[in-house]
Scaffold this motif. Structure first.
Motif, PDB file in Angstrom:
ATOM      1  N   PRO A   1       0.807  -1.218   0.000  1.00  0.00           N
ATOM      2  CA  PRO A   1       0.000   0.000   0.000  1.00  0.00           C
ATOM      3  C   PRO A   1       0.845   1.276   0.000  1.00  0.00           C
ATOM      4  O   PRO A   1       0.484   2.257  -0.642  1.00  0.00           O
ATOM      5  CB  PRO A   1      -0.802  -0.121   1.295  1.00  0.00           C
TER       6      PRO A   1
ATOM      7  N   ARG B   1     -12.380 -10.071  -4.158  1.00  0.00           N
ATOM      8  CA  ARG B   1     -11.311 -10.675  -3.375  1.00  0.00           C
ATOM      9  C   ARG B   1     -11.535 -12.184  -3.209  1.00  0.00           C
ATOM     10  O   ARG B   1     -10.595 -12.959  -3.105  1.00  0.00           O
ATOM     11  CB  ARG B   1     -11.264 -10.004  -2.000  1.00  0.00           C
TER      12      ARG B   1
ATOM     13  N   ASP C   1      -8.828 -15.262  -3.163  1.00  0.00           N
ATOM     14  CA  ASP C   1      -8.711 -16.201  -2.048  1.00  0.00           C
ATOM     15  C   ASP C   1      -8.937 -17.625  -2.528  1.00  0.00           C
ATOM     16  O   ASP C   1      -8.233 -18.551  -2.125  1.00  0.00           O
ATOM     17  CB  ASP C   1      -9.737 -15.855  -0.963  1.00  0.00           C
TER      18      ASP C   1
ATOM     19  N   LEU D   1      -5.802 -18.744  -4.360  1.00  0.00           N
ATOM     20  CA  LEU D   1      -4.668 -18.911  -3.447  1.00  0.00           C
ATOM     21  C   LEU D   1      -4.912 -20.099  -2.522  1.00  0.00           C
ATOM     22  O   LEU D   1      -4.002 -20.853  -2.196  1.00  0.00           O
ATOM     23  CB  LEU D   1      -4.465 -17.642  -2.619  1.00  0.00           C
TER      24      LEU D   1
ATOM     25  N   MET E   1      -3.527 -18.766   5.026  1.00  0.00           N
ATOM     26  CA  MET E   1      -4.211 -17.765   4.209  1.00  0.00           C
ATOM     27  C   MET E   1      -4.022 -16.375   4.805  1.00  0.00           C
ATOM     28  O   MET E   1      -4.192 -15.372   4.128  1.00  0.00           O
ATOM     29  CB  MET E   1      -5.712 -18.082   4.100  1.00  0.00           C
TER      30      MET E   1
ATOM     31  N   THR F   1      -1.789 -13.621   3.212  1.00  0.00           N
ATOM     32  CA  THR F   1      -2.180 -12.693   2.150  1.00  0.00           C
ATOM     33  C   THR F   1      -2.617 -11.345   2.708  1.00  0.00           C
ATOM     34  O   THR F   1      -2.854 -10.421   1.958  1.00  0.00           O
ATOM     35  CB  THR F   1      -3.332 -13.273   1.308  1.00  0.00           C
ATOM     36  N   ILE F   2      -2.765 -11.260   4.037  1.00  0.00           N
ATOM     37  CA  ILE F   2      -3.113  -9.971   4.639  1.00  0.00           C
ATOM     38  C   ILE F   2      -1.835  -9.360   5.204  1.00  0.00           C
ATOM     39  O   ILE F   2      -1.187  -9.950   6.070  1.00  0.00           O
ATOM     40  CB  ILE F   2      -4.168 -10.156   5.746  1.00  0.00           C
ATOM     41  N   ASP F   3      -1.477  -8.190   4.678  1.00  0.00           N
ATOM     42  CA  ASP F   3      -0.171  -7.612   4.991  1.00  0.00           C
ATOM     43  C   ASP F   3       0.067  -7.403   6.484  1.00  0.00           C
ATOM     44  O   ASP F   3       1.145  -7.670   6.996  1.00  0.00           O
ATOM     45  CB  ASP F   3      -0.019  -6.261   4.278  1.00  0.00           C
TER      46      ASP F   3
END
Lengths: 494, 273
Positions: free
Chosen positions: A289, A374, A378, A381, B74, B77-79
């Motif tokens: 970001p 999203r 997901d 992935l 999983m 994937t969230i920073d």
């Protein structure tokens, strides 16, 4: 009373109307504003709108129509000798009368007297007041000018009177209407809706107007040059328009221009699409970001650079660079240092235009890629796909129709681009498949034909409208197709 | 990450076998999760038994989905998400640098709350995983995997005549079973399900629950659910989460009849949550 004063009075009346409407509605509700149909503010707006809008509309109509009527009346009083002149001279005479009238209105009483007694020349008097009248002032003009001034004064008086009466009438009507049962909110919102409709129709009507104006000129062009020669001619050689010389009608072949346009646009897209798409994928899928918040605006700065600046860049940097490097390559391969890329060429223009288009491609595609849900990422992935597999096999296919739409929009921009082409590819209309040579585009030729002293009767200038209309339909077609694709995309994936 | 000695792991595994419970498939110790400065999960210790359905229950925001997402990383994937603690699949630390997260997710599949078929054909949806992992090479092999996976997910009979039509055109329940088939096609050992029935009607829910029970024969399943009845119907073991902590964990029968913790009792009987 001047127009500005009238407007000010009407607006003041509107303000008073707002306060009065508000006050009256509160008063009529006898202490329980909840019993009103609408909030008090709506009653205020209702009175203000009734007081101002019809009055202002009348004022606008009057101001735009009355000069023509007055001019006509004055013209009717001119001597027969003037009235029988050709049409183009009518306007000239009337503009002189207008100038005299303007001068007369500025004269002091003293100067006026000296003119009426014949002791001083009117033209010199006027020159003193700062009004220059071209040519001689005919004997009938002062009288006509006086009449013009009188008519104008009368018109202004009637105008002020009628506008104010209408404003007051609107005020009173609304004042009487205000009551607990009156649906002020609905009426005010209807007015707002009307204004929104007017605003959006202005854009559409302007487009229609532009097309119609081009069509009439194009029609005149096709009356001197057959459409077949225009659309299928392969030589562009319009010559110069010589006054009174009808022999020198040149050749107006669209094909070389269209080929140049499409060729340069194609090269530009070949440069812009991969770079822009990769940039968009990086920005939307990989960039953190923080990086994104810095890099994306930077990329979009490219979009803010005026195209003429890209033109400089092409002219002084990219063009010579490509020429020199081609000479070096030739030197290495053939042992003979001569450049095969000219400084002004399709390649130069295409490359620089492509750089210009990168931010359009990347910004539009970035939005589309980010819009892919999203849950799809997901899902992919979660099955053990890597990020790049996810992008390649799920995200891009899902976003593809939107991306194609974005590319078509970008393409229509490339086709309409002018400045880069003038500086980077030259103005020579040639038909060639060699990207290392100069070519030119439709837009450049439009500019070419419409600069300098013009007369809008010769095919040399009128051809610009035919070119413009052709270009308009090409880009319109592309945009419509892009919209169609984007719409289809929406149906499928939502 | 590796805070347990190998001996301790061996011991735990041995203990479970000794208690005549199912062998431990996934073993979690001191699992904590932070989202930036906020802690979402506090030192969770939980074992997932092989060929069992483990249900995670608890009020919204209690961290059960976060925990589930730790099991196949999983959360990576969230920073801003940081996971600490020890999570092992068959005794192997899944957060160790030597583990390939892609391989892990192939072994620990996931089915999401909202059915999320790819905008591709039904066939391609199922063939997606085998394709990226190279599990088949010829058309015939793919056909076999697709048919087998769809059959196991109980969907094959309904869609066998339209395998080439888009997966997004199926009904919600069919889409969710397609997602399950897609997860099965990769040949995972564990399947994680994050409220798989919350977007489905009761009939489709019953169908998926039946399916979960059948799948237990071949796979280990961890399911997050908001429905007490669902947890009671499909699971063998239940874990109750509250405010990011594991309240208690035990055999489903016991949890729903005689829980140790008052909070579990209150939640199951609907007094809070």
């Amino acid at each position: 009373m001047s127009t500005a004063t009238t407007i000010l009075i009407v607006l003041c009346l509107g303000l008073v109307g707002y306060l009065a409407g508000r006050f009256r509605s509160v008063k009529l509700s006898s202490g329980t504003p909840q019993s009103l149909h609408s909030r008090p503010g709506y009653y205020g707006w209702f009175v203000a709108i009734c007081a101002t809008m019809p009055a202002l509309l009348l004022l606008t109509a009057w101001v735009s129509i009355s000069p023509a009527i007055i001019d006509n009346r004055v013209f009717d009083t001119l001597p027969d000798a003037v009235q029988t002149l050709p049409d183009s001279d009518h306007a000239l005479q009337m503009s002189k009368v207008n100038a005299v009238a303007q001068g007369l209105s500025r004269l002091t009483a003293e100067q006026r007297q000296s003119f009426e007694s014949g002791s001083e020349d009117l033209r010199e008097l006027m020159a003193q007041t700062g009004v220059a009248v071209a040519g001689d002032i005919e004997s009938y003009m002062p009288a006509a000018a006086t009449l013009l001034l009188e008519q104008r004064a009368a018109s202004a008086n009637y105008r002020t009177l009628l506008v104010l009466v209408l404003a007051v009438a609107g005020f009173c009507y609304a004042w009487i209407q205000v009551g607990p049962q009156m649906r002020a909110r609905n009426r005010v919102e209807a007015v707002v809706l009307g204004m929104l409709i007017i605003a959006s129709s202005i854009a559409i009507l302007t487009t229609v107007g532009i097309v119609l104006s081009m069509i009439s000129e194009t029609w005149r062009f096709f009356s001197s040059v057959p459409p077949m020669e225009f659309f299928f001619g392969t030589v562009w050689d319009p010559r110069f328009a010589a006054a009174g010389d009808t022999d020198s009608v040149g050749q107006f072949g669209l094909v070389p221009l269209l080929a140049g346009t499409l060729y340069i646009a194609l090269v530009a897209m070949v440069v812009a699409v991969p770079i822009g798409l990769y940039a968009a994928i990086f920005m939307s899928e990989y960039a953190s970001p923080r990086l994104r918040s810095v890099a994306k605006p930077l990329l979009e700065v490219l979009a803010g650079i005026p195209t003429i600046v890209y033109g400089f860049f092409a002219l002084v940097t990219v063009g010579p660079f490509l020429r020199d490097i081609s000479a070096q390559i030739n030197g290495l391969v053939l042992g003979e240092v001569s450049s095969f890329i000219q400084a002004q060429s399709v390649l130069t223009a295409g490359v620089v235009m492509g750089i210009m288009l990168i931010p359009f491609v990347s910004s539009l595609s970035d939005d589309i890629i980010t819009a892919v849900p999203r849950s799809l990422r997901d899902g992919s992935l979660g099955l053990g796909a890597t990020q790049s597999e996810t992008v390649r096999r799920v995200i891009i296919p899902a976003a593809l129709p939107g991306i194609v739409g974005a590319l078509l929009l970008t393409g229509s921009r490339a086709i309409g681009e002018t400045m880069i082409v003038v500086l980077a590819a030259g103005v020579a209309a040639r038909l060639s498949i060699n990207p290392f040579e100069p070519m030119t585009t439709v837009t450049v030729k439009i500019v070419n034909q419409l600069t300098g002293d013009l007369e809008f009767t010769s095919p040399q200038t009128l051809v610009a409208f035919a070119l413009g209309l052709t270009l308009f339909f090409i880009t319109l077609g592309l945009n419509v197709y892009a919209l169609y694709i984007v719409r289809k995309y929406r149906e499928e994936y939502e | 990450m590796n805070i347990m000695s190998e001996a301790a792991v061996e011991e735990t595994l041995a203990n479970r076998v000794a208690e005549e419970q199912a062998p431990v498939k996934m073993l979690c110790r001191n699992v904590s999760v932070h989202y930036g400065a906020d802690q979402a999960l506090y030192d969770v210790d939980l074992d997932v038994g092989e060929h069992q359905v483990t249900a995670l229950i608890g009020p919204s925001g209690c961290g059960k989905s976060t925990f589930l997402r730790c099991l196949n990383r999983m959360n990576d994937t969230i920073d801003i998400c940081k996971v600490s603690g020890d999570i092992r699949l068959d005794g192997e630390d899944i957060y160790s640098p030597s583990i390939d997260v892609v391989e892990l997710r192939a072994n620990v599949g996931m089915v999401f709350q909202k059915p999320n078929p790819f905008p591709k054909s039904i066939y391609e949806n199922v063939a997606y995983g085998p394709r990226i992992h190279g599990l088949a090479s010829s058309k015939a092999e793919f056909d076999e995997i697709v048919e087998k996976s769809l059959t196991r997910a109980g969907l094959f009979e309904e869609v066998k005549d339209r395998l080439q039509s888009p997966g997004t055109g199926l009904s919600g329940g069919q889409q969710q079973r397609l997602c399950i088939a897609r997860a099965i096609a990769v040949g995972p050992q564990v399947i994680l399900m994050d409220e798989p029935c919350s977007a489905l009607d009761p009939i489709a829910t019953a169908r998926v629950e039946e399916l979960i029970d059948e799948l237990r024969q071949k796979y280990t399943i961890v399911i997050v659910t908001h429905s007490m009845q669902q947890a009671a119907r499909v699971s063998q073991r239940t874990a109750m989460f509250h405010l990011g902590k594991l309240v208690e964990e035990g055999a489903t029968d016991k949890m729903f009849t005689n829980p140790d913790d008052q909070r579990t009792q209150d939640y199951i009987t609907g007094r809070f949550g």
